[in-house]
Design a protein around this motif. Structure first.
Motif, PDB file in Angstrom:
ATOM      1  N   GLY A  93       0.823  -1.211   0.000  1.00 38.66           N
ATOM      2  CA  GLY A  93       0.000   0.000   0.000  1.00 38.66           C
ATOM      3  C   GLY A  93       0.855   1.259   0.000  1.00 38.66           C
ATOM      4  O   GLY A  93       0.537   2.241  -0.672  1.00 38.66           O
ATOM      5  N   ILE A  96       2.048   1.785  -3.511  1.00 38.97           N
ATOM      6  CA  ILE A  96       0.946   2.305  -4.337  1.00 38.97           C
ATOM      7  C   ILE A  96       0.777   3.795  -4.083  1.00 38.97           C
ATOM      8  O   ILE A  96       0.765   4.619  -5.010  1.00 38.97           O
ATOM      9  CB  ILE A  96      -0.367   1.555  -4.038  1.00 38.97           C
ATOM     10  N   GLU A  97       0.650   4.148  -2.808  1.00 40.05           N
ATOM     11  CA  GLU A  97       0.391   5.534  -2.410  1.00 40.05           C
ATOM     12  C   GLU A  97       1.498   6.478  -2.866  1.00 40.05           C
ATOM     13  O   GLU A  97       1.240   7.522  -3.474  1.00 40.05           O
ATOM     14  CB  GLU A  97       0.265   5.555  -0.886  1.00 40.05           C
ATOM     15  N   GLY A 128      -4.709   2.842  -2.288  1.00 43.81           N
ATOM     16  CA  GLY A 128      -4.016   2.033  -1.285  1.00 43.81           C
ATOM     17  C   GLY A 128      -4.951   1.528  -0.200  1.00 43.81           C
ATOM     18  O   GLY A 128      -4.811   0.404   0.280  1.00 43.81           O
TER      19      GLY A 128
END
Length: 168
Positions: A93, A96-97, A128
């Motif tokens: 995550g 992704i972020e 995310g």
């Protein structure tokens, strides 16, 4: 019990889980936003480095909230496995972020504070969060098998029940 009642019960449990996850996430969002902006504007760190630091602090905050509130009834017998998976999926995550932040800032040249905050804390965090919710409920905070859940509940009730006095 009817199938309709069972489906309604499942949907209610899911709604409660999403609400709790969202509340924990809201606190994590505020932590993330504040730490990110302090790192960028107070310490003048690079935006992606600031994003990674902010996300790491928010991950720690979210673990505590999710473990001890959202998923407090989940299986705790393998805590090291749970923490390892939590960190793995939180790390994905994080990528992704902050990958979206890097793409916006360095790839598209959107370098204003507003653009950085939207890329990281709206678009990146939104995508995310959906990934984290799915992975946490599927892999990290697993429910106890039915038999163990009943035994755990029974032992809790036995251990916490007041002593009974029989009148003769």
């Amino acid at each position: 019990m009817s199938q309709r009642h069972t489906m309604r019960s499942r949907l209610q449990r899911l709604a409660r889980e999403i609400a709790k996850f969202g509340a924990v996430g809201a606190i994590g969002f505020v932590v993330n936003l504040i730490v990110f902006n302090i790192c960028v504007h107070g310490f003048h760190l690079a935006v992606v480095r600031s994003g990674v630091i902010a996300t790491a602090v928010a991950i720690a905050t979210n673990y505590v909230g999710n473990r001890y509130w959202t998923y407090r009834d989940a299986d705790t017998s393998r805590r090291s496995r749970e923490l390892s998976l939590f960190l793995l999926f939180s790390g994905i995550g994080l990528v992704i972020e902050n990958g979206i932040l890097a793409l916006s800032h360095y790839g598209f040249g959107l370098t204003t504070p507003l653009a950085d905050n939207i890329a990281k804390n709206v678009v990146g965090l939104g995508i995310g969060t959906v990934f984290r919710f799915w992975s946490y409920r599927t892999w990290v905070f697993r429910a106890l098998p039915a038999r163990e859940a009943v035994q755990t509940a029974e032992s809790f009730l036995t251990d916490t029940a007041p002593a009974r006095i029989d009148a003769k």
